[in-house]
Design a protein around this motif. Structure first.
Motif, PDB file in Angstrom:
ATOM      1  N   ILE A   1      46.809  13.550  88.257  1.00  0.00           N
ATOM      2  CA  ILE A   1      47.523  14.210  89.348  1.00  0.00           C
ATOM      3  C   ILE A   1      47.381  15.701  89.098  1.00  0.00           C
ATOM      4  N   ASN A   2      47.043  16.456  90.124  1.00  0.00           N
ATOM      5  CA  ASN A   2      46.982  17.899  89.969  1.00  0.00           C
ATOM      6  C   ASN A   2      48.239  18.369  89.220  1.00  0.00           C
ATOM      7  N   PRO A   3      48.080  19.086  88.097  1.00  0.00           N
ATOM      8  CA  PRO A   3      49.242  19.445  87.270  1.00  0.00           C
ATOM      9  C   PRO A   3      50.402  20.096  88.047  1.00  0.00           C
ATOM     10  N   PHE A   4      50.089  20.956  89.004  1.00  0.00           N
ATOM     11  CA  PHE A   4      51.172  21.595  89.768  1.00  0.00           C
ATOM     12  C   PHE A   4      51.938  20.569  90.598  1.00  0.00           C
ATOM     13  N   ASP A   5      51.227  19.529  91.027  1.00  0.00           N
ATOM     14  CA  ASP A   5      51.875  18.514  91.857  1.00  0.00           C
ATOM     15  C   ASP A   5      52.859  17.678  91.051  1.00  0.00           C
ATOM     16  N   THR A   6      52.639  17.587  89.735  1.00  0.00           N
ATOM     17  CA  THR A   6      53.609  16.846  88.924  1.00  0.00           C
ATOM     18  C   THR A   6      54.948  17.603  88.927  1.00  0.00           C
TER      19      THR A   6
ATOM     20  N   LEU B   1      52.305  11.558  99.829  1.00  0.00           N
ATOM     21  CA  LEU B   1      51.039  11.242 100.478  1.00  0.00           C
ATOM     22  C   LEU B   1      49.903  12.028  99.859  1.00  0.00           C
ATOM     23  N   SER B   2      48.709  11.463 100.015  1.00  0.00           N
ATOM     24  CA  SER B   2      47.523  12.138  99.512  1.00  0.00           C
ATOM     25  C   SER B   2      46.363  11.821 100.431  1.00  0.00           C
ATOM     26  N   MET B   3      45.505  12.790 100.638  1.00  0.00           N
ATOM     27  CA  MET B   3      44.252  12.526 101.330  1.00  0.00           C
ATOM     28  C   MET B   3      43.191  12.395 100.251  1.00  0.00           C
TER      29      MET B   3
ATOM     30  N   ASP C   1      37.237  21.199 104.096  1.00  0.00           N
ATOM     31  CA  ASP C   1      37.740  22.426 103.468  1.00  0.00           C
ATOM     32  C   ASP C   1      39.253  22.475 103.690  1.00  0.00           C
ATOM     33  N   THR C   2      39.866  23.612 103.415  1.00  0.00           N
ATOM     34  CA  THR C   2      41.334  23.613 103.489  1.00  0.00           C
ATOM     35  C   THR C   2      41.830  23.544 104.934  1.00  0.00           C
ATOM     36  N   ILE C   3      41.024  24.016 105.878  1.00  0.00           N
ATOM     37  CA  ILE C   3      41.430  23.919 107.286  1.00  0.00           C
ATOM     38  C   ILE C   3      41.502  22.442 107.690  1.00  0.00           C
TER      39      ILE C   3
ATOM     40  N   GLN D   1      51.234  24.741  94.236  1.00  0.00           N
ATOM     41  CA  GLN D   1      50.684  26.034  94.640  1.00  0.00           C
ATOM     42  C   GLN D   1      49.152  25.983  94.664  1.00  0.00           C
ATOM     43  N   PHE D   2      48.565  25.451  93.593  1.00  0.00           N
ATOM     44  CA  PHE D   2      47.109  25.345  93.498  1.00  0.00           C
ATOM     45  C   PHE D   2      46.724  23.942  93.069  1.00  0.00           C
ATOM     46  N   ALA D   3      45.526  23.515  93.474  1.00  0.00           N
ATOM     47  CA  ALA D   3      44.918  22.341  92.852  1.00  0.00           C
ATOM     48  C   ALA D   3      43.896  22.877  91.864  1.00  0.00           C
TER      49      ALA D   3
ATOM     50  N   GLY E   1      39.546  22.596  93.506  1.00  0.00           N
ATOM     51  CA  GLY E   1      39.204  23.535  94.588  1.00  0.00           C
ATOM     52  C   GLY E   1      39.921  24.861  94.399  1.00  0.00           C
ATOM     53  N   ASP E   2      41.169  24.792  93.942  1.00  0.00           N
ATOM     54  CA  ASP E   2      41.898  25.975  93.490  1.00  0.00           C
ATOM     55  C   ASP E   2      42.014  27.084  94.534  1.00  0.00           C
ATOM     56  N   THR E   3      42.215  26.732  95.794  1.00  0.00           N
ATOM     57  CA  THR E   3      42.320  27.780  96.811  1.00  0.00           C
ATOM     58  C   THR E   3      43.753  28.233  97.064  1.00  0.00           C
TER      59      THR E   3
ATOM     60  N   PRO F   1      35.376  24.959 108.797  1.00  0.00           N
ATOM     61  CA  PRO F   1      34.604  26.185 109.036  1.00  0.00           C
ATOM     62  C   PRO F   1      33.841  26.658 107.800  1.00  0.00           C
ATOM     63  N   THR F   2      34.302  26.299 106.610  1.00  0.00           N
ATOM     64  CA  THR F   2      33.575  26.775 105.422  1.00  0.00           C
ATOM     65  C   THR F   2      32.791  25.645 104.774  1.00  0.00           C
ATOM     66  N   TYR F   3      31.770  26.015 104.038  1.00  0.00           N
ATOM     67  CA  TYR F   3      31.056  25.029 103.225  1.00  0.00           C
ATOM     68  C   TYR F   3      30.512  25.706 101.976  1.00  0.00           C
TER      69      TYR F   3
ATOM     70  N   THR G   1      37.622  31.949 102.421  1.00  0.00           N
ATOM     71  CA  THR G   1      37.195  31.699 101.048  1.00  0.00           C
ATOM     72  C   THR G   1      38.235  32.316 100.127  1.00  0.00           C
ATOM     73  N   ALA G   2      38.649  31.545  99.151  1.00  0.00           N
ATOM     74  CA  ALA G   2      39.813  31.919  98.362  1.00  0.00           C
ATOM     75  C   ALA G   2      39.445  32.683  97.101  1.00  0.00           C
ATOM     76  N   ASP G   3      40.180  33.734  96.820  1.00  0.00           N
ATOM     77  CA  ASP G   3      40.187  34.322  95.484  1.00  0.00           C
ATOM     78  C   ASP G   3      38.781  34.641  94.964  1.00  0.00           C
TER      79      ASP G   3
ATOM     80  N   ASN H   1      35.156  26.846  85.371  1.00  0.00           N
ATOM     81  CA  ASN H   1      33.968  26.148  84.885  1.00  0.00           C
ATOM     82  C   ASN H   1      32.796  26.221  85.853  1.00  0.00           C
ATOM     83  N   LEU H   2      33.099  26.417  87.137  1.00  0.00           N
ATOM     84  CA  LEU H   2      32.056  26.364  88.155  1.00  0.00           C
ATOM     85  C   LEU H   2      32.222  27.508  89.143  1.00  0.00           C
ATOM     86  N   MET H   3      31.123  28.218  89.426  1.00  0.00           N
ATOM     87  CA  MET H   3      31.153  29.251  90.451  1.00  0.00           C
ATOM     88  C   MET H   3      30.612  28.646  91.744  1.00  0.00           C
TER      89      MET H   3
END
Ligand SMILES: Cc1cc2nc3c(=O)[nH]c(=O)nc-3n(C[C@H](O)[C@H](O)[C@H](O)COP(=O)(O)OP(=O)(O)OC[C@H]3O[C@@H](n4cnc5c(N)ncnc54)[C@H](O)[C@@H]3O)c2cc1C
Ligand SMILES: Cc1cc2nc3c(=O)[nH]c(=O)nc-3n(C[C@H](O)[C@H](O)[C@H](O)COP(=O)(O)OP(=O)(O)OC[C@H]3O[C@@H](n4cnc5c(N)ncnc54)[C@H](O)[C@@H]3O)c2cc1C
Lengths: 263, 330
Positions: A33-38, A59-61, A93-95, A119-121, A124-126, A223-225, B123-125, B147-149
């Motif tokens: 589980i994403n540490p922040f989500d715990t 819930l989770s996607m 993406d996040t959208i 706050q972050f995963a 992806g860490d966005t 929109p992003t890739y 695009t984040a950060d 670890n990954l860019m």
């Protein structure tokens, strides 16, 4: 109070290994589980213990395997949960992710009062999913939350940590909170928790079930890739010295400080 | 294509100054604008009704063609609802091709609301920005705990990116422009504000210096074994005129406040000198400090990974070496 808790399954990033082709090795890497989500789970369960009539739905996607983390959350005290899973969600993406989660919450949870995210995963860490869900639902948000400190008449008081200090804010529900690591630790499930999780019926909903169109989800709705992924350059280290004693070590450092024009 | 120009969200700090990241973005935007064949670079300032001459003069000497200014006493304190409405309104009006926002706590709170409202990519950060051969913004960012860019492209307009502070360089010389200042009225009368700041408690760092602003950082890790170790490092930091930082393991042990944590889940720093004491050098730590100009590591273990990125490594006990060094420097 109805809480929706969004959690994500992530690879254990402390344990990233590389293949010979410089890609991240996926096999044999633990999913967690994403540490922040715990902390999000723990915060929700604490709120349920403090105030009356709280119901928490997690819930989770993600892919079918993400069932596991939903069960884990249930074992920690969450009431029930569901997965949002569809091949069409791939490449979101996040959208697209936030649109899917927002739709799932509106369609499948009645009258949600509070949405708690991390706050972050760590992959992806966005840090964008929580605020984007809030925007889609037109809810207020509080990010960088350390703790919920109070609740009265539909208003939560929370503590948030920002660059230059700590803020205490009041937010009117319904709202979205994004949780940082808290000062308390997530609980370990008790035996009853395991039993409840084992018996829990964790449903899985598809794109149609949450009333979305193919162009709103997954790669199409994003929109992003990622155009390129690569291993970061390593800074090249210099000399490593084993001094004879501490005095010599300190002397070498002093010389270096002079060389670096620090002193 | 109708979208044109680069818009920078010029964050104003609680103290009423321009956030340092704005000038980093300004410099980078000059470069992007040139690669796009000389596009306009503009800034948006959202702040309270006070005097902002110093903010204007900073922007003027950093190459902005236009500066949009929104002042209102309701904007004295950052509010997601008010601020996002204002930025969205301006983007809809001027239709920029690129929007850049500092990845500060405020920026990361604000940016995703704007991108989701406009249904565009964010695009984040990011840690570097470029224009690719097709004239699109190519924004590169660390993921998977450093670890990954990944280089991210955006299909919609405006292309948005939040950019990590302290990574891009400010311009070292003034780029004076005949900046046009344009005042606009915020349309926020109908926005319901549902979040209210009740209290703010400012962090007072032990050395008086914030790690994200200091040129010298002395950081301590789990190997210190107690909070006393950080006291010792504080002494060294004071002698050198620096700030004290810590690894997450030291923060988790309760020896230091999270506000001085360096790394993936703490702060990113880029000082002139970073002295890592009893820190092993886990990737989640080093992503936050490996852009420091010089790195010194002191560690008992000759195999500690921190030595792989240190300009100079000393194998030894922090408790023996640091007191000697403080003595010599006094
Ligand atoms: C290398 C790489 C780089 C990327 N860069 C970008 C980028 O710059 N911009 C962009 O828009 N997308 C980007 N993405 C896509 C992004 O990672 C996914 O959209 C992902 O589904 C959600 O984003 P996140 O991991 O950043 O989560 P974050 O936004 O960091 O997660 C915050 C919180 O949102 C909730 N959450 C997130 N995902 C889920 C989920 N699937 N189910 C339930 N809750 C969830 C959790 O509570 C989580 O703690 C990138 C992906 C990769 C692989
Ligand atoms: C999702 C996630 C996010 C994370 N975010 C961060 C982050 O933001 N920042 C961060 O720092 N970490 C972060 N971590 C943790 C990181 O992986 C490491 O666990 C952590 O950085 C280790 O801290 P340390 O180097 O202080 O401790 P250790 O790894 O325990 O190292 C202690 C070192 O001290 C040395 N030592 C012992 N005694 C002495 C002595 N007397 N003199 C000299 N040397 C001595 C030892 O040889 C050892 O190398 C994160 C981890 C995860 C999974």
């Amino acid at each position: 109070m109805q809480i929706a808790l969004c959690i994500k399954q992530v690879p254990d990033t402390a344990d990233i290994k590389w293949t010979e082709n410089n890609t991240i090795q996926r096999e044999g890497v633990e999913s967690v589980i994403n540490p922040f989500d715990t902390y999000a789970i723990e915060t929700a369960v604490r709120l349920k213990e403090k105030i009356k009539d709280v119901h928490i739905t997690v819930l989770s996607m993600g892919p079918p395997q993400a069932q596991e983390i939903l069960k884990k959350a249930i074992s920690m005290g969450v009431d029930d949960g569901f997965l949002v899973s569809d091949r069409k969600f791939a490449g979101a993406d996040t959208i697209a992710t936030s649109k899917t989660l927002a739709a799932a919450i509106s369609e499948k949870i009645k009258d949600v009062d509070l949405i708690i995210c991390g706050q972050f995963a760590t992959d992806g860490d966005t840090a964008q999913t929580g605020p984007s869900i809030a925007q889609h639902l037109n809810f207020p948000q509080v990010t960088y939350v350390k703790e919920i400190t109070g609740y009265k008449d539909g208003v939560l008081t929370v503590k948030r940590e920002v660059e230059d200090g700590v803020e205490i804010v009041k937010v009117q529900l319904p709202a979205v909170l994004c949780m940082l690591k808290c000062d308390y630790e997530p609980r370990r499930p008790l035996i009853e928790g395991f039993i409840k999780a084992h018996n829990a019926n964790v449903k899985s909903y598809s794109m149609e079930d949450v009333n979305l169109l193919p162009e709103e989800v997954g790669m199409k709705g994003s929109p992003t890739y990622v155009s390129k992924a690569f291993r970061p350059e390593q800074k090249q280290g210099g000399e490593v010295i084993v001094p004879n004693d501490a005095k010599e070590g300190a002397k070498i450092l002093k010389e270096k400080l002079e060389e670096f024009k620090i002193i | 294509m109708t979208n044109q120009g680069i818009l920078i969200y010029a964050e104003v700090t609680r103290e009423g100054d321009l956030a340092p990241v704005v000038l980093e973005l300004a410099n980078s935007a000059q470069d992007l604008a040139a690669k796009l064949g000389g596009q306009e670079v503009s800034a948006l300032v959202v702040t309270n009704a006070g005097d902002i001459e110093h903010v204007k003069s900073d922007l003027k000497s950093n190459g902005f063609d236009k500066v949009y200014i929104v002042q209102d006493e309701r904007l004295a304190i950052y509010s997601t609802e008010f601020y996002s409405k204002i930025v969205i309104d301006l983007i809809n009006e001027i239709k920029p091709e690129i929007v850049l926002i500092g990845a500060t706590t405020q920026g990361r709170d604000l940016a995703p609301r704007i991108s989701s409202s406009l249904n565009t990519g964010l695009t984040a950060d990011c840690t570097s920005l470029d224009i690719n051969e097709k004239g699109m913004l190519a924004a590169t960012r660390p993921t998977f705990g450093g670890n990954l860019m990944a280089t991210i492209l955006c299909k919609n307009f405006p292309q948005m990116a939040s950019v990590r502070p302290k990574v891009l360089k400010k311009s070292t010389f003034p780029i004076e422009k005949d900046t046009q200042f344009i005042e606009i009225k915020p349309e926020i009368d109908n926005v319901e504000k549902k979040v209210e700041l009740v209290e703010f408690i400012k962090n007072i760092p032990s050395t008086g210096k914030r790690i994200d602003e200091s040129e010298i950082i002395v950081a301590g890790g789990k190997g210190l074994k107690s909070a006393d170790g950080l006291k010792l490092l504080e002494e060294l930091a004071n002698v050198l005129g620096g700030a004290v930082g810590a690894s997450r393991a030291a923060v988790d042990a309760g020896w230091a406040d999270h506000s001085i944590q360096v790394g993936q889940t703490g702060k990113t720093v880029m000082p002139k000198l970073y002295i890592a004491c009893a820190i092993s050098g886990a990737i989640q730590h080093t992503v936050g400090m490996n852009s420091s100009e010089k790195i010194i590591a002191i560690n008992k273990d000759p195999k500690a990974p921190i030595f792989q990125i240190a300009d100079i490594g000393i194998v030894g006990d922090v408790y023996e070496i640091v007191p000697e060094l403080i003595e010599m420097l006094k």
